[in-house]
Design an enzyme around this catalytic site. Sequence first.
Site, PDB file in Angstrom:
ATOM      1  N   CYS A  89     -12.755 -12.216 -17.469  1.00 53.29           N
ATOM      2  CA  CYS A  89     -12.673 -11.135 -16.482  1.00 53.29           C
ATOM      3  C   CYS A  89     -11.335 -10.405 -16.621  1.00 53.29           C
ATOM      4  O   CYS A  89     -10.721 -10.029 -15.617  1.00 53.29           O
ATOM      5  CB  CYS A  89     -12.878 -11.659 -15.064  1.00 53.29           C
ATOM      6  SG  CYS A  89     -11.943 -13.137 -14.639  1.00 53.29           S
ATOM      7  N   GLY A  90     -10.895 -10.242 -17.865  1.00 54.47           N
ATOM      8  CA  GLY A  90      -9.683  -9.481 -18.125  1.00 54.47           C
ATOM      9  C   GLY A  90      -8.443 -10.137 -17.540  1.00 54.47           C
ATOM     10  O   GLY A  90      -8.263 -11.350 -17.620  1.00 54.47           O
TER      11      GLY A  90
END
Length: 296
Positions: A89-90
């Site tokens: 998720c970055g």
Amino acid sequence: MANLKEVKGRIQSVVSTQQITKAMKMVAAAKLRRAQDRIIQMRPYSQKLSEIIQNVSAGQSDSTDNPYSEERSIERVLLVVVTSDRGLCGAFNSSIFKGTKALIAEKYSLVEAAGNLEILPIGKKALEHFTKRKYNVIKTYSHLIEKLNFADAKEAAEMVMADFLDGKYDRVDIVYNEFKNVATQIVKKEQFLPIQEIETEEMDDSYGEIDYIYEPSKDFIFDELVPKSLKIQFYKTLLESNASEHGARMTAMDKATENADDLLKELRLTYNRTRQAAITKEILEIVGGAEALAQG
């Protein structure tokens, strides 16, 4: 130059990965829609309830009537750190870790040095990160994000509130990602307890002079509404983080899918060049062989 079999294998691998990232993006988008609806519905209720509590508190002549507003010398601190259970998720989780460490360095370095700073991680990533780094970690509610609901969030909030009233902590802060939109999440570091007083300059001058009529009683207002407001605020924080997580994952998977497209273009170009070079080499060998036979 790489051989055809190797390049073809890499192309198949990237195609398979791209299919996974596309699927994850679609799943994140579906979860984001539900999470976004929940936080949009919660925000007005939470905001209005907070306004009521603040307005009533502003009319109190004695702030000690509300034990949740008691200011103390900061000797023991609890940080509630909200992350996700999974990665991909970055910078969603790493931003929280950086924000938490910055908060400790700025405000609670002496408390940490004295061994009086504890962390309540909500989300497996926070639990793993701070456990590995030997922080004082409370593991009781690290599972809340897995199946987020008000009942579990309420239980965690009640534990934190009870510990504050008992004097176990003098300050409770929450670090989380606030949902702004799909591509933007803002790291927030908010004071949960004690309740911060409303800014008087933002209120009408007459607020402090209003003689409130309490129904059924003033004690009921503070015994019921204040704890309820805190639990709602705690739950809202988790909803914000949950929506932010799905937005961050959707954005990360979309970017990964685009990167896979770029990589596939390069690999297919390499494959075609390698194939063309192999065909050219075969033609030259055939021509060379034919010329040798002709001369013989």
